[in-house]
Design a protein around this motif. Structure first.
Motif, PDB file in Angstrom:
ATOM      1  N   ARG A   1      -9.964  -4.851  -4.754  1.00 43.80           N
ATOM      2  CA  ARG A   1      -9.720  -5.691  -5.925  1.00 43.80           C
ATOM      3  C   ARG A   1      -8.539  -5.122  -6.693  1.00 43.80           C
TER       4      ARG A   1
ATOM      5  N   ASN B   1      -1.748  -8.567   5.574  1.00 45.65           N
ATOM      6  CA  ASN B   1      -1.448  -9.267   6.824  1.00 45.65           C
ATOM      7  C   ASN B   1      -0.821  -8.257   7.777  1.00 45.65           C
TER       8      ASN B   1
ATOM      9  N   TYR C   1      -5.094  -8.525  -0.408  1.00 42.81           N
ATOM     10  CA  TYR C   1      -5.129  -8.845   1.019  1.00 42.81           C
ATOM     11  C   TYR C   1      -3.978  -8.146   1.738  1.00 42.81           C
TER      12      TYR C   1
ATOM     13  N   TYR D   1      -8.735 -10.463  -5.475  1.00 46.02           N
ATOM     14  CA  TYR D   1      -8.744  -9.610  -4.283  1.00 46.02           C
ATOM     15  C   TYR D   1      -7.321  -9.285  -3.831  1.00 46.02           C
TER      16      TYR D   1
ATOM     17  N   ILE E   1       1.392  -6.825   2.041  1.00 49.30           N
ATOM     18  CA  ILE E   1       0.301  -6.765   1.076  1.00 49.30           C
ATOM     19  C   ILE E   1       0.549  -7.803  -0.009  1.00 49.30           C
ATOM     20  N   ARG E   2      -0.516  -8.397  -0.493  1.00 49.88           N
ATOM     21  CA  ARG E   2      -0.410  -9.423  -1.528  1.00 49.88           C
ATOM     22  C   ARG E   2      -1.736  -9.527  -2.259  1.00 49.88           C
ATOM     23  N   SER E   3      -1.733 -10.233  -3.380  1.00 49.74           N
ATOM     24  CA  SER E   3      -2.965 -10.560  -4.093  1.00 49.74           C
ATOM     25  C   SER E   3      -3.220 -12.062  -3.952  1.00 49.74           C
ATOM     26  N   SER E   4      -4.274 -12.544  -4.589  1.00 47.41           N
ATOM     27  CA  SER E   4      -4.637 -13.955  -4.442  1.00 47.41           C
ATOM     28  C   SER E   4      -3.580 -14.886  -5.018  1.00 47.41           C
TER      29      SER E   4
ATOM     30  N   TYR F   1     -13.155  -7.520  10.360  1.00 40.57           N
ATOM     31  CA  TYR F   1     -11.853  -8.163  10.554  1.00 40.57           C
ATOM     32  C   TYR F   1     -11.701  -8.496  12.029  1.00 40.57           C
TER      33      TYR F   1
ATOM     34  N   LYS G   1      -5.707 -10.866   9.213  1.00 38.77           N
ATOM     35  CA  LYS G   1      -5.726 -11.136   7.778  1.00 38.77           C
ATOM     36  C   LYS G   1      -7.080 -10.689   7.230  1.00 38.77           C
ATOM     37  N   THR G   2      -7.079  -9.828   6.247  1.00 42.50           N
ATOM     38  CA  THR G   2      -8.330  -9.356   5.671  1.00 42.50           C
ATOM     39  C   THR G   2      -8.085  -8.850   4.250  1.00 42.50           C
ATOM     40  N   ARG G   3      -9.133  -8.836   3.469  1.00 46.22           N
ATOM     41  CA  ARG G   3      -9.049  -8.283   2.121  1.00 46.22           C
ATOM     42  C   ARG G   3      -9.502  -6.830   2.156  1.00 46.22           C
TER      43      ARG G   3
END
Length: 392
Positions: A314, A181, A179, A177, A350-353, A300, A309-311
């Motif tokens: 993908r 912040n 995400y 996913y 923005i980031r991934s898992s 959210y 914080k939410t996804r």
């Protein structure tokens, strides 16, 4: 019979006899520094017990002040002279003191309260102010110390491409996913703030097959049938209140029609933020639209005071779809604060898992204020033109 005994005068047999010879009685206040020092002093005093008979002097003895200074002999009052006594007393003048005893009691010192202002000010003064050097804008080399430079920011498309590259280099799951912040500015006029809120938004591109469970409150049979056809998990009226209060029915969202709302008041404290309302789009007559929003939508909420914080997607989705989902969420967040108070979003990461967070440029992501201001100015001009002939 010894010479001393023949004259009727005996040598001193104890320490008190020596002190009485100096004019100090047993009732006087005598302070000895330590028992060991006193024992050593008296032991040295009696090492040579050879006494000589002398005639009493005209001075008549010595005072306690003279004994304290170590400058007078003890023997003249009884008529005995101790060899080397002056030197011994001068060597240890602090062993015997006739000073009055100290006070056995004293006023207790006041302890400062924990929350007093003085202690807080003192603590702030004690803290050392660390000097911060100005940060440099961009590094020259590929390897550098991050705390010497400003954090780099990227455009959305560039940041998503970097996340995909990180996944390839790290050999991680490509379907992980993505995400975001979001750091908000909750301040309004003066001391007012935006209350923490929660919302549900329908994304243009779904990234999961999971469906939320939705309960529909209605007493109309036709509306109940429509709700079942559109995927409602539970449909009913007042009879559901008891089961919800006893936790026999648990769903993700609650939707209702306006006609039944007066009968749902007992559930207000139980459902709290999930209680149906028009602000949350969970109260209305369009049951299919509400069911689609809450079954497929993304929920959210504000955590703490100003963080969301939410996804949103993908990582294996196309970059355009990820960007579209991100912009949809940001625009929905900005509806909770008027644009006239300035930008609502202060920072966006923005980031991934499995990757680090990348700071995004906010240009082009936030709703623009210029269009609204131009419209307001145009409306004001029209009003002025209308009012001018009336005033004349």
């Amino acid at each position: 019979m010894a010479a001393g005994e023949a004259g009727g005068i005996r040598p001193p047999s104890s320490a008190w006899d020596l002190l009485e010879g100096a004019g100090i009685s047993s009732s006087s206040s005598v302070t000895i520094v330590s028992p060991q020092a006193a024992a050593a002093f008296l032991g040295n005093l009696f090492q040579r017990p050879n006494f000589s008979r002398t005639e009493p002097r005209e001075t008549g003895g010595c005072s306690s002040g003279q004994l304290k200074q170590g400058s007078a002999a003890l023997a003249p009052r009884r008529g005995w002279v101790f060899p080397g006594l002056d030197q011994r007393l001068a060597a240890a003048p602090a062993l015997v003191s006739v000073a009055p005893p100290a006070r056995p009691y004293a006023a207790a010192a006041k302890t400062a309260k924990k929350g007093s202002r003085k202690t807080k000010q003192e603590e702030t003064k004690k803290k050392k102010v660390t000097r911060r050097w100005p940060l440099m804008s961009k590094p020259v080399d590929d390897v550098y110390l991050t705390w010497y430079y400003e954090r780099p920011s990227y455009d959305v498309e560039e940041a998503v491409g970097m996340l995909k590259k990180f996944q390839e280099l790290d050999f991680t799951n490509p379907k992980q996913y993505v995400y975001i912040n979001v750091f908000l500015d909750m301040a309004l006029q003066k001391k007012k703030k935006v209350d923490p809120f929660a919302s549900t938004v329908l994304l243009p591109y779904r990234f999961t097959d999971e469906m939320n469970k939705v309960l529909v409150f209605t007493e109309n049979e036709q509306e109940a049938e429509i709700a079942r056809e559109n995927g409602a998990a539970v449909v009913g009226g007042v009879e559901l209140i008891k089961w919800i209060l006893e936790d026999e029915i648990q769903v993700d969202f609650y939707v209702a029609v306006p006609a039944i709302m007066p009968k749902l008041i007992p559930l207000r404290s139980k459902l709290k933020r999930k209680y149906p309302s028009t602000k949350k789009n969970s109260l209305g007559h369009d049951i299919p639209k509400m069911l689609q929003l809450f079954r497929e939508g993304l929920e959210y909420m504000v955590e703490g005071e100003r963080l969301i914080k939410t996804r949103i997607a993908r990582l294996d989705m196309p970059t355009e779809q990820i960007v579209a989902n991100l912009k949809t969420v940001i625009h929905d967040i900005c509806t909770f604060k008027p644009l006239t108070y300035g930008p609502f979003v202060q920072k966006l990461v923005i980031r991934s898992s499995t990757s680090e967070g990348l700071l995004l440029n906010l240009d082009g992501l936030l709703p623009q204020v210029e269009k609204e201001e131009e419209e307001k100015n145009a409306e004001d001009d029209e009003e002025k033109h209308v009012q001018e002939p009336v005033s004349t």
